[in-house]
Design an enzyme around this catalytic site. Sequence first.
Site, PDB file in Angstrom:
ATOM      1  N   GLU A 108      -0.360 -45.603  49.160  1.00 48.10           N
ATOM      2  CA  GLU A 108      -1.979 -45.478  49.928  1.00 48.10           C
ATOM      3  C   GLU A 108      -2.518 -44.042  50.253  1.00 48.10           C
ATOM      4  OE1 GLU A 108       0.321 -48.308  49.982  1.00 48.10           O
ATOM      5  OE2 GLU A 108      -0.731 -49.676  48.090  1.00 48.10           O
ATOM      6  N   HIS A 139      -2.743 -60.433  52.896  1.00 46.93           N
ATOM      7  CA  HIS A 139      -3.344 -60.604  52.029  1.00 46.93           C
ATOM      8  C   HIS A 139      -4.731 -60.419  51.716  1.00 46.93           C
ATOM      9  CE1 HIS A 139       0.719 -58.614  50.579  1.00 46.93           C
ATOM     10  NE2 HIS A 139       0.391 -58.517  49.288  1.00 46.93           N
TER      11      HIS A 139
END
Lengths: 328, 311
Positions: free
Chosen positions: A62, A131
């Site tokens: 990322e 999440h």
Amino acid sequence: MLMSEMTYSEGIRTALREEMKRDPSVVLIGEDIGVYGGAFGVTAGLWDEFGSDRIIETPISENSFIGVATGAAMTGLRPVVEIMFMDFIALAMDQIMNHASKLHYIYAGQVNVPLVIRTPAGGGRGYGASHSQCLESWFMNVPGLKVVVPSTPDDAFRMLKAAIRYDGPVLFVEHKLLYKKRGEVFECQDSEIAFGGAVVRRAGTDVTVAAYSRMVDLALDAADLLVEDGVEIEVIDLRTLNPLDSATIAKSVEKTGHFVVVEEGCKRGGVGAEVAARVAEECMEFLDGPVMRVGAEDSPIPSAMSLEAQVLPVADDIVVACKDALAW
Amino acid sequence: MIDLYHKMLLIRRFEEKVEELFSRGMIGGTCHLCVGQEACAVGAVSVLGKNDLVISTHRGHGHLLAKGGDPRRVMAELMGKATGYCQGKGGTQHMCAIELGFLGTNGITGGGLPIATGAGLSAKLRNSGQVILVFFGDGASNQGTFHESLNMASIWKLPVIYFCENNLYGMSMSSSRSMNVTSVAERAVAYGIRGYSVDGMDVLAVREAVGGVLDAVRGGMGPVLIEGRTYRFVGHSKSDKRVYRTEAEESEWRVRDPVISFDRYLPGLKAREAEVLRVQQQVEAEVTESVEFGMRSELASPESALSGVYV
């Protein structure tokens, strides 16, 4: 002109497709956004249409693929990056806040960084602590970064087009529970493509309730519930957090005299803290009661849906906050 | 050959002048000097084309000067003047000269690696024919961005040369303590790319190493990792007392000074006495002029502080 009724997810995909067709420098960068279509299927079908030169599938890296997108943006491309879950953006903070957001300024305008970072935030699906978060408040503290938080398919469509055409970095925060939300999406001419400021979603006279993303729908639910108590709230959809359209808020507070701000992320140190402070600075003479904040509890988000519901805000919390604001 | 010497000497004298001005309080903030590392900057950049891009580090004055940076504008930037490359907003660690293909010094260790990789992706997708050369240090090779970037550049076959200036220390941390390989170049194996280790004090060896892969990188072979083994003769930054290394070690490296011992690396140059003297005089003049230019330039205007912020 009405294009069609579509989902929030389709609104995003349509914007991506139209902008990629219009401008060959627009490329998508991210994990599993090719044949898989992205973890939430937002880019489904685009791979067949545009192929691997326009859709760059990355390894799980990322921080560096945000940096890759930044470097590409500085040298002639207009990348739209997908961060699979907003929680993962923590891995990319350096490249976002020390690089993408600052390079235009610190290099005295010699480079532009036309970069869009799309990412789904939010809970409500039992995904647990890593999440499910809404982390947009972190980014309100980064000068040079636009933060947009659409709540409807039409806004998602139009604001994404605006983000892609903007010459600076934009954090485009989507919400998992909105992906299937349906709504009318209108065609827009080039001249109509703009982020737009805050907008009044429901007019009312008693309390101003500012919300964004999925919380707008909760605020509208709360408005229905409060009618039974004879309370008419005015629901404002902020739509962008940076810049923050405090003028629209002030106009409403001048009318209602009461203010509640709602977010799904942690209330402590959250978006509402900034909005409330702005209202305190700019609207004191209009206020007839305390500014109230609604947000998540000061807790990681638990996985079990029954527990998650205890941590995240619900419409009843907004009802209570409005009553508290009025009771003062 | 004389040009290589000229550039190296310019960087050396410029950095020495910066150190002096810093001590006299004429330059604020911090600064990281590249005294001792000139051969890496000059050797690597000397083979690049005008349109090729260079991305640098926190120790980047030399890289910018090697890419053709105007010493006057570099000095003005360090002094916070409006005539500096970034009008005083960037300073030593955030200095960009886009018209020279210099995409910036960078204050975050390893921060420039993914940006260079992205510039490489852009060059490839746009068929621009550019090569991107990114400098970084041995310390940065322990950052995640190093591994992530080299991996992505490898799988996408990007035209990027990753040039590690291994000066043996990440601030005070010896690379022998921060990694369990003897050379950063060995790490190339992990990404399926070529890695070379060269004498970073030898400007011709550096030039040959970069020049030797340039066409292949430009032609689509994919990225290359090159390590120049070098040494900074000064501390990490101004506050560094260098207690982590010995005088004996410093002396050993001083013998290999790429600028003072230039005849060791640029054979035959010493015999061209008149040319060498002329270059030395020219460099003195360039550095003096850079200081005068910086001094007589206006400070950046107060109102410019808030201009140029997105949103």
